[in-house]
Design a protein around this motif. Structure first.
Motif, short mmCIF file in Angstrom:
data_model
loop_
_atom_site.label_atom_id
_atom_site.label_comp_id
_atom_site.label_asym_id
_atom_site.label_seq_id
_atom_site.Cartn_x
_atom_site.Cartn_y
_atom_site.Cartn_z
N PRO A 1 0.73 -1.09 0.10
CA PRO A 1 0.21 0.30 -0.24
C PRO A 1 1.25 1.19 0.14
CG PRO A 1 0.45 -0.96 2.23
CD PRO A 1 0.28 -1.65 1.22
N ALA A 2 0.78 2.35 -0.93
CA ALA A 2 0.94 3.60 -0.20
C ALA A 2 0.94 3.92 0.75
CB ALA A 2 0.07 4.37 -1.89
N LYS A 3 2.31 5.16 1.41
CA LYS A 3 2.47 5.66 2.58
C LYS A 3 3.66 6.65 2.36
CE LYS A 3 1.22 3.52 6.92
NZ LYS A 3 1.30 2.43 7.87
N PRO A 4 3.07 7.37 2.78
CA PRO A 4 4.20 8.37 2.93
C PRO A 4 5.31 7.93 4.28
CG PRO A 4 2.33 9.66 4.20
CD PRO A 4 1.65 7.91 3.54
N TYR A 5 6.48 8.21 3.21
CA TYR A 5 7.28 7.89 4.64
C TYR A 5 7.91 7.65 5.60
CZ TYR A 5 12.46 7.46 5.35
OH TYR A 5 13.86 6.94 6.19
N ALA A 6 6.95 9.08 6.01
CA ALA A 6 7.37 9.54 7.12
C ALA A 6 6.73 8.90 8.71
CB ALA A 6 6.61 10.70 7.49
N ASP A 7 5.04 8.43 7.59
CA ASP A 7 4.34 7.69 8.86
C ASP A 7 4.55 6.26 8.78
OD1 ASP A 7 2.55 10.11 8.22
OD2 ASP A 7 0.98 9.51 7.18
N VAL A 8 5.15 5.40 7.90
CA VAL A 8 5.75 4.37 7.39
C VAL A 8 6.92 4.27 8.48
CG1 VAL A 8 7.02 2.68 6.17
CG2 VAL A 8 5.59 3.90 4.94
N VAL A 9 7.73 5.34 8.80
CA VAL A 9 9.09 5.37 10.30
C VAL A 9 8.18 5.60 11.38
CG1 VAL A 9 10.65 6.85 10.31
CG2 VAL A 9 10.75 6.69 8.19
N ALA A 10 6.90 6.50 10.80
CA ALA A 10 6.67 6.33 12.47
C ALA A 10 5.76 5.19 13.18
CB ALA A 10 5.60 7.40 12.57
N GLY A 11 5.43 4.03 12.61
CA GLY A 11 4.67 3.08 12.76
C GLY A 11 6.23 1.54 12.62
N ILE A 12 7.56 1.98 12.44
CA ILE A 12 8.30 1.42 12.39
C ILE A 12 8.78 1.11 14.05
CG2 ILE A 12 11.16 0.99 11.41
CD1 ILE A 12 10.09 1.15 8.66
N ARG A 13 9.11 2.55 13.98
CA ARG A 13 9.62 2.82 15.57
C ARG A 13 9.17 2.66 16.44
NH1 ARG A 13 10.72 9.08 14.43
NH2 ARG A 13 12.42 8.85 13.49
N VAL A 14 7.74 2.98 16.48
CA VAL A 14 6.35 1.74 16.87
C VAL A 14 6.92 0.66 17.99
CG1 VAL A 14 4.27 1.42 18.13
CG2 VAL A 14 4.98 3.40 17.06
N CYS A 15 6.97 0.00 16.67
CA CYS A 15 7.49 -1.97 16.66
C CYS A 15 9.02 -1.98 16.96
CB CYS A 15 7.42 -2.16 15.38
SG CYS A 15 5.99 -1.78 14.55
N ASN A 16 9.23 -1.33 16.96
CA ASN A 16 11.31 -1.56 17.04
C ASN A 16 11.43 -1.21 19.31
OD1 ASN A 16 12.75 -2.14 14.96
ND2 ASN A 16 13.35 -0.03 14.37
N GLU A 17 10.51 -0.28 19.70
CA GLU A 17 10.12 0.17 20.30
C GLU A 17 9.89 -0.66 21.27
OE1 GLU A 17 8.46 3.51 21.24
OE2 GLU A 17 10.61 4.64 20.43
N LYS A 18 8.59 -1.11 20.98
CA LYS A 18 7.96 -2.87 21.45
C LYS A 18 8.84 -4.06 21.41
CE LYS A 18 2.70 -2.17 19.81
NZ LYS A 18 2.12 -2.19 19.09
#
Ligand code: EPU
Length: 302
Positions: free
Chosen positions: A195-212
């Protein structure tokens, strides 16, 4: 198993295959456990059917090793050689919403590469170690995402038939940590639709998963991720933890004190030590909770 002194070595070299004699699988697996054998590096995927035909004609047993992040390998001199597709960077080509990825590409690197091209969906997979091929084979998943959801086509070497074929995504079953690929299939390339998603949004999602992940998993220790699959409706890690088994050791194999479904190699664990720990914990969980835990990690006997 050593093949460097056999005539087949020259024929494999003529196919462009690199032979690495006497590699230690403890250096090629995330658990850092495993004995020694010869390794074949296959850079040109198109030669794979011929390479395997040569090995079959010579009666040389072989196994395919991808990223080595979900496998427990026997110790000592191994009675089979390993085939490997060397990693490629980035190994990804984007066309619109599609990513064409080589099996040897790093899973996390692929997620990031796609993110930079404003394609998302796979944020949950960012911290899953290993290659795209390994992720495909077991339908790797984390934090509500599994790779199978995005697969539209897979090119693979199909042992039955001995040739490279392309399967449509709809013709492959992707279940929880399980797929309909045959055990001897070797993943070569995949076409993902993201799915198309702006880079900043993908990075925000990645950060959440990394923290968990950082908060709950022993990321800086030698492991193969979760050792058992979760039984339907239950968590293997929670059950092992409830039994107070974090930190339990057999030699240098230990139940992680951070996440109880991660078994870590805290020194120079042998395969036998890890297997004894796995059997011990499986028995205790069965006795206390009645579940037969199924291995997620794949065991390669000698
Ligand atoms: N829990 C404990 N103690 C532990 C571990 C977990 O009480 O030592 C509890 C947690 O607090 C939570 C529940 O058990 O309430 C589930 O734990 P977690 O969220 O860590 O998920 P999991 O079921 O243990 C699965 C996957 C992981 C994946 C995470 C996140 C399996 C076998 N494991 O773990 O995948 O990263 O969810 O989505 O499916 C892997 O497959 O190798 C792997 C690491």
């Amino acid at each position: 198993m050593r093949i460097s002194d056999k005539p087949v070595a020259a024929r494999l070299a003529a196919l462009g295959v690199e032979l690495r004699p006497g590699v230690s699988l403890s250096e090629l697996t995330s658990l850092a456990i495993g004995g020694t054998t010869d390794q074949l590096l296959i850079r040109n995927y198109d030669t794979l059917p011929e390479v395997i035909r040569e090995l079959q004609n010579e009666g040389i047993p072989h196994k395919f090793l991808g990223g080595g992040t979900n496998v427990l390998v026997a110790d000592g001199e191994l009675p089979w050689i390993v085939l490997h597709l060397p990693s490629v960077s980035p190994g990804v080509r984007i066309e619109g919403k599609f990513a064409f990825v080589d099996a040897a590409a790093d899973l996390g690197g692929t997620v990031t590469y796609c993110a930079k091209r404003d394609l998302g969906g796979m944020e949950g997979l960012i911290g899953v170690p290993g290659s795209i091929g390994g992720a495909l084979r077991m339908n790797a998943g984390a934090y509500g995402t599994q790779i199978g959801s995005y697969v539209r086509e897979v090119e693979l070497y199909r042992a039955a038939g001995g040739r490279n074929i392309i399967l449509r995504g709809d013709d492959i079953r992707f279940d929880y940590r399980h797929t309909s690929f045959a055990p001897e299939d070797i993943m070569l390339r995949v076409k993902l639709e993201l799915p198309a998603k702006p880079y900043a949004d993908v990075v925000a999602g990645i950060r959440v998963c990394n923290e968990k992940r950082r908060a709950s998993q022993p990321l800086n220790q030698k492991s193969a991720g979760c050792i058992f699959k979760n039984p339907p409706g239950a968590s293997a890690g929670r059950m092992i933890d409830e039994l107070g088994l974090k930190g339990l050791r057999v030699g240098d194999a230990m139940v992680s004190d951070r996440h109880a479904n991660f078994f870590v190699n805290v020194g120079h664990a042998t395969c036998d030590e890890m297997l004894r720990l796995v059997d011990d914990i499986r028995g205790r969980v069965k006795k206390a909770f009645g579940f037969d835990l199924e291995n997620e990690v794949i065991f390669w006997k000698n």
